[in-house]
Design a protein around this motif. Structure first.
Motif, PDB file in Angstrom:
ATOM      1  N   ARG A 153      73.757  23.880  37.662  1.00  0.00           N
ATOM      2  CA  ARG A 153      72.601  23.443  36.862  1.00  0.00           C
ATOM      3  C   ARG A 153      72.152  22.082  37.388  1.00  0.00           C
ATOM      4  NH1 ARG A 153      74.293  23.399  31.255  1.00  0.00           N
ATOM      5  NH2 ARG A 153      73.692  25.609  31.282  1.00  0.00           N
ATOM      6  N   LEU A 154      70.889  21.983  37.750  1.00  0.00           N
ATOM      7  CA  LEU A 154      70.314  20.750  38.277  1.00  0.00           C
ATOM      8  C   LEU A 154      69.774  19.909  37.123  1.00  0.00           C
ATOM      9  CD1 LEU A 154      69.223  18.933  40.536  1.00  0.00           C
ATOM     10  CD2 LEU A 154      67.285  20.510  40.766  1.00  0.00           C
ATOM     11  N   LEU A 155      70.286  18.684  37.002  1.00  0.00           N
ATOM     12  CA  LEU A 155      69.856  17.802  35.916  1.00  0.00           C
ATOM     13  C   LEU A 155      68.768  16.827  36.348  1.00  0.00           C
ATOM     14  CD1 LEU A 155      73.263  16.816  34.244  1.00  0.00           C
ATOM     15  CD2 LEU A 155      71.847  18.856  33.856  1.00  0.00           C
ATOM     16  N   ALA A 156      68.905  16.245  37.543  1.00  0.00           N
ATOM     17  CA  ALA A 156      67.974  15.183  37.947  1.00  0.00           C
ATOM     18  C   ALA A 156      68.171  14.860  39.420  1.00  0.00           C
ATOM     19  CB  ALA A 156      68.201  13.933  37.101  1.00  0.00           C
ATOM     20  N   HIS A 157      67.240  14.071  39.969  1.00  0.00           N
ATOM     21  CA  HIS A 157      67.367  13.575  41.346  1.00  0.00           C
ATOM     22  C   HIS A 157      67.434  12.053  41.333  1.00  0.00           C
ATOM     23  CE1 HIS A 157      63.256  11.984  41.771  1.00  0.00           C
ATOM     24  NE2 HIS A 157      62.833  13.043  41.122  1.00  0.00           N
ATOM     25  N   SER A 158      67.787  11.483  42.491  1.00  0.00           N
ATOM     26  CA  SER A 158      68.112  10.053  42.538  1.00  0.00           C
ATOM     27  C   SER A 158      67.043   9.182  43.181  1.00  0.00           C
ATOM     28  CB  SER A 158      69.416   9.859  43.316  1.00  0.00           C
ATOM     29  OG  SER A 158      69.213  10.169  44.690  1.00  0.00           O
ATOM     30  N   MET A 159      65.847   9.714  43.384  1.00  0.00           N
ATOM     31  CA  MET A 159      64.779   8.899  43.951  1.00  0.00           C
ATOM     32  C   MET A 159      64.031   8.189  42.825  1.00  0.00           C
ATOM     33  SD  MET A 159      63.598  11.273  47.212  1.00  0.00           S
ATOM     34  CE  MET A 159      62.555  10.026  47.955  1.00  0.00           C
ATOM     35  N   THR A 160      62.951   7.504  43.160  1.00  0.00           N
ATOM     36  CA  THR A 160      62.248   6.706  42.162  1.00  0.00           C
ATOM     37  C   THR A 160      61.552   7.593  41.131  1.00  0.00           C
ATOM     38  OG1 THR A 160      60.206   6.655  43.449  1.00  0.00           O
ATOM     39  CG2 THR A 160      61.824   4.914  43.876  1.00  0.00           C
ATOM     40  N   THR A 161      61.158   6.975  40.034  1.00  0.00           N
ATOM     41  CA  THR A 161      60.450   7.706  38.972  1.00  0.00           C
ATOM     42  C   THR A 161      59.179   8.342  39.508  1.00  0.00           C
ATOM     43  OG1 THR A 161      61.319   6.161  37.336  1.00  0.00           O
ATOM     44  CG2 THR A 161      59.440   7.487  36.668  1.00  0.00           C
ATOM     45  N   GLU A 162      58.521   7.655  40.472  1.00  0.00           N
ATOM     46  CA  GLU A 162      57.246   8.149  40.993  1.00  0.00           C
ATOM     47  C   GLU A 162      57.429   9.286  41.994  1.00  0.00           C
ATOM     48  OE1 GLU A 162      58.233   4.950  41.132  1.00  0.00           O
ATOM     49  OE2 GLU A 162      57.135   4.250  39.367  1.00  0.00           O
ATOM     50  N   ARG A 166      58.373  22.673  56.682  1.00  0.00           N
ATOM     51  CA  ARG A 166      58.167  22.038  55.380  1.00  0.00           C
ATOM     52  C   ARG A 166      58.645  22.936  54.245  1.00  0.00           C
ATOM     53  NH1 ARG A 166      55.178  17.514  54.538  1.00  0.00           N
ATOM     54  NH2 ARG A 166      54.579  16.388  56.425  1.00  0.00           N
ATOM     55  N   LYS A 167      58.459  24.222  54.403  1.00  0.00           N
ATOM     56  CA  LYS A 167      58.951  25.167  53.403  1.00  0.00           C
ATOM     57  C   LYS A 167      60.472  25.083  53.291  1.00  0.00           C
ATOM     58  CE  LYS A 167      59.149  30.137  52.379  1.00  0.00           C
ATOM     59  NZ  LYS A 167      58.739  31.490  52.851  1.00  0.00           N
ATOM     60  N   GLN A 168      61.144  25.058  54.444  1.00  0.00           N
ATOM     61  CA  GLN A 168      62.603  24.982  54.455  1.00  0.00           C
ATOM     62  C   GLN A 168      63.099  23.631  53.936  1.00  0.00           C
ATOM     63  OE1 GLN A 168      64.827  27.468  55.141  1.00  0.00           O
ATOM     64  NE2 GLN A 168      63.007  28.746  55.198  1.00  0.00           N
ATOM     65  N   PHE A 169      62.401  22.565  54.282  1.00  0.00           N
ATOM     66  CA  PHE A 169      62.761  21.250  53.758  1.00  0.00           C
ATOM     67  C   PHE A 169      62.609  21.227  52.241  1.00  0.00           C
ATOM     68  CE2 PHE A 169      62.829  17.703  57.147  1.00  0.00           C
ATOM     69  CZ  PHE A 169      63.504  18.515  58.040  1.00  0.00           C
ATOM     70  N   ASP A 170      61.525  21.810  51.736  1.00  0.00           N
ATOM     71  CA  ASP A 170      61.303  21.856  50.287  1.00  0.00           C
ATOM     72  C   ASP A 170      62.452  22.580  49.581  1.00  0.00           C
ATOM     73  OD1 ASP A 170      58.945  20.481  50.469  1.00  0.00           O
ATOM     74  OD2 ASP A 170      57.647  22.240  50.273  1.00  0.00           O
ATOM     75  N   ILE A 171      62.872  23.693  50.159  1.00  0.00           N
ATOM     76  CA  ILE A 171      63.970  24.460  49.566  1.00  0.00           C
ATOM     77  C   ILE A 171      65.228  23.605  49.449  1.00  0.00           C
ATOM     78  CG2 ILE A 171      65.581  26.371  49.992  1.00  0.00           C
ATOM     79  CD1 ILE A 171      63.203  27.907  51.221  1.00  0.00           C
ATOM     80  N   ARG A 174      58.549  12.810  43.642  1.00  0.00           N
ATOM     81  CA  ARG A 174      58.690  14.176  43.134  1.00  0.00           C
ATOM     82  C   ARG A 174      59.192  15.077  44.256  1.00  0.00           C
ATOM     83  NH1 ARG A 174      56.182  14.665  38.243  1.00  0.00           N
ATOM     84  NH2 ARG A 174      56.088  16.939  38.403  1.00  0.00           N
ATOM     85  N   PRO A 175      60.409  14.824  44.745  1.00  0.00           N
ATOM     86  CA  PRO A 175      60.920  15.633  45.854  1.00  0.00           C
ATOM     87  C   PRO A 175      61.260  17.055  45.449  1.00  0.00           C
ATOM     88  CG  PRO A 175      62.642  14.201  45.029  1.00  0.00           C
ATOM     89  CD  PRO A 175      61.385  13.803  44.325  1.00  0.00           C
ATOM     90  N   LEU A 176      61.430  17.292  44.149  1.00  0.00           N
ATOM     91  CA  LEU A 176      61.849  18.610  43.671  1.00  0.00           C
ATOM     92  C   LEU A 176      60.943  19.094  42.551  1.00  0.00           C
ATOM     93  CD1 LEU A 176      65.652  17.785  43.642  1.00  0.00           C
ATOM     94  CD2 LEU A 176      64.537  19.371  45.213  1.00  0.00           C
ATOM     95  N   GLY A 177      59.645  18.883  42.714  1.00  0.00           N
ATOM     96  CA  GLY A 177      58.681  19.375  41.734  1.00  0.00           C
ATOM     97  C   GLY A 177      58.835  18.695  40.382  1.00  0.00           C
ATOM     98  N   ASP A 178      59.095  19.476  39.357  1.00  0.00           N
ATOM     99  CA  ASP A 178      59.161  18.948  37.997  1.00  0.00           C
ATOM    100  C   ASP A 178      60.537  18.429  37.600  1.00  0.00           C
ATOM    101  OD1 ASP A 178      56.479  19.523  37.554  1.00  0.00           O
ATOM    102  OD2 ASP A 178      56.909  21.553  36.839  1.00  0.00           O
ATOM    103  N   VAL A 179      61.488  18.442  38.526  1.00  0.00           N
ATOM    104  CA  VAL A 179      62.821  17.930  38.212  1.00  0.00           C
ATOM    105  C   VAL A 179      62.725  16.431  37.925  1.00  0.00           C
ATOM    106  CG1 VAL A 179      65.154  17.551  39.085  1.00  0.00           C
ATOM    107  CG2 VAL A 179      63.934  19.670  39.624  1.00  0.00           C
ATOM    108  N   PRO A 180      63.253  15.954  36.814  1.00  0.00           N
ATOM    109  CA  PRO A 180      63.142  14.526  36.485  1.00  0.00           C
ATOM    110  C   PRO A 180      64.020  13.663  37.384  1.00  0.00           C
ATOM    111  CG  PRO A 180      64.561  15.629  34.901  1.00  0.00           C
ATOM    112  CD  PRO A 180      63.983  16.712  35.768  1.00  0.00           C
ATOM    113  N   SER A 181      63.692  12.387  37.433  1.00  0.00           N
ATOM    114  CA  SER A 181      64.534  11.439  38.155  1.00  0.00           C
ATOM    115  C   SER A 181      65.570  10.853  37.205  1.00  0.00           C
ATOM    116  CB  SER A 181      63.683  10.312  38.744  1.00  0.00           C
ATOM    117  OG  SER A 181      63.132   9.517  37.697  1.00  0.00           O
ATOM    118  N   ILE A 182      66.684  10.424  37.760  1.00  0.00           N
ATOM    119  CA  ILE A 182      67.685   9.720  36.958  1.00  0.00           C
ATOM    120  C   ILE A 182      67.080   8.453  36.373  1.00  0.00           C
ATOM    121  CG2 ILE A 182      69.902   8.495  37.076  1.00  0.00           C
ATOM    122  CD1 ILE A 182      70.733  10.492  39.268  1.00  0.00           C
ATOM    123  N   ALA A 183      66.144   7.855  37.129  1.00  0.00           N
ATOM    124  CA  ALA A 183      65.515   6.607  36.683  1.00  0.00           C
ATOM    125  C   ALA A 183      64.727   6.767  35.385  1.00  0.00           C
ATOM    126  CB  ALA A 183      64.602   6.073  37.784  1.00  0.00           C
TER     127      ALA A 183
END
Length: 303
Positions: A200-209, A262-267, A211-220
């Motif tokens: 289960r994916l909870l969040a990512h570690s980049m900035t609030t602004e 880019r498709k593979q990077f997005d995945i 969006r490397p994973l679409g709608d996944v929220p940032s930890i920030a």
């Protein structure tokens, strides 16, 4: 053809200082497939894992400086290894030619789906309630996932028992199996398991602004100011002919524009980030300072 002039004159070797199946290896193989289309010669991936990446980097550093051997560098092998291993013989800012950044890699916070948490705040509350019975996986002491996890615990005011494994894939697998509760790991190491429902994916570690994973929220969004992203870049032995540097950089930049890549990077959650050699070097200097602070928080000493 993207590559012009007399370079390359024989197959180009990508030295990957990581094991097959690791996040760095995954991105390197996606990139090599696209870059090979711009060369008249094959592009070969050569895994040289060991010593947290230092072994492969040193093999690359001591290779002939003609452009036919390049290093798929990362924060683990170039930033962290010299900070934590006294025996590392290279200086990351002085001993290499910089070609280009390849991608930024958000770390992703993932848990076993059976764990009763669905966001960062719930994980923090869960860990606090469990005390020493909560545990965190990592790819090993001093790895990116160890330092990122330690930084998260410091920012969130909680503690989990650190369970180090011998590589990123093993650490992620331990969370899938329920041996450990969570891991904050480079996205390519975990996204396949997220997509098949095993994590289960909870969040990512980049900035609030970001969006490397679409709608996944940032930890920030839960812990303001938190940021701990990894990176991958292309480096080479010191003294490359300028023409080889330029050809490698332009071929890489062209590859990063290709829709299939880019498709593979997005995945895999990787953000294409081409740069000039000068931009790459300045980025690395900043990254070293960020990791010095994280190592202090984690309490890891150089050995």
């Amino acid at each position: 053809a993207w590559a012009q002039g007399t370079f390359p004159q024989r197959p180009v070797k990508f030295i990957v200082p990581n094991a097959p199946g690791s996040s760095i290896d995954t991105i390197a193989r996606i990139l090599s497939t696209q870059m090979a289309q711009g060369f008249a010669q094959p592009l070969v991936v050569d895994n040289k894992a060991g010593a947290a990446g230092a072994l492969g980097v040193e093999v690359g550093r001591t290779s002939p400086a003609d452009g036919h051997t390049v290093i798929v560098a990362s924060s683990s092998s170039i930033t962290i290894a010299p900070l934590l291993q006294k025996a590392v013989p290279y200086d990351p800012l002085k001993d290499f030619d910089f070609i280009s950044l390849i991608a930024l890699l958000p770390n992703v916070l993932v848990v076993n789906p059976a764990l009763p948490v669905r966001n960062v705040a719930e994980l923090i509350a869960y860990a606090r309630s469990k005390g020493s019975n909560s545990n965190m996986a990592s790819a090993g002491v001093g790895s990116t996932s160890h330092l990122a996890g330690a930084a998260l615990q410091s920012a969130g005011g909680f503690q989990s028992l650190h369970v180090p494994y011998k590589g990123g894939a093993q650490g992620v697998t331990s969370v899938v199996a329920g041996e450990t509760d969570w891991v904050l790991t480079p996205a390519p190491a975990a996204m396949g398991q997220v997509q098949n429902g095993r994590l289960r994916l909870l969040a990512h570690s980049m900035t609030t602004e970001s969006r490397p994973l679409g709608d996944v929220p940032s930890i920030a969004q839960t812990l303001p100011g938190f940021e701990f992203a990894g990176w991958i870049g292309l480096m080479a032995p010191k003294g490359l002919p300028p023409g080889a540097v330029d050809t490698l950089r332009r071929t890489l930049a062209q590859a990063l524009q290709q829709p299939e890549l880019r498709k593979q990077f997005d995945i895999n959650g990787a953000v294409p980030t081409p740069s000039t050699p000068q931009e790459f070097r300045a980025f690395l200097a900043r990254d070293i300072e960020v990791h010095k602070k994280a190592i202090e928080v984690a309490g890891v000493k150089a050995e």
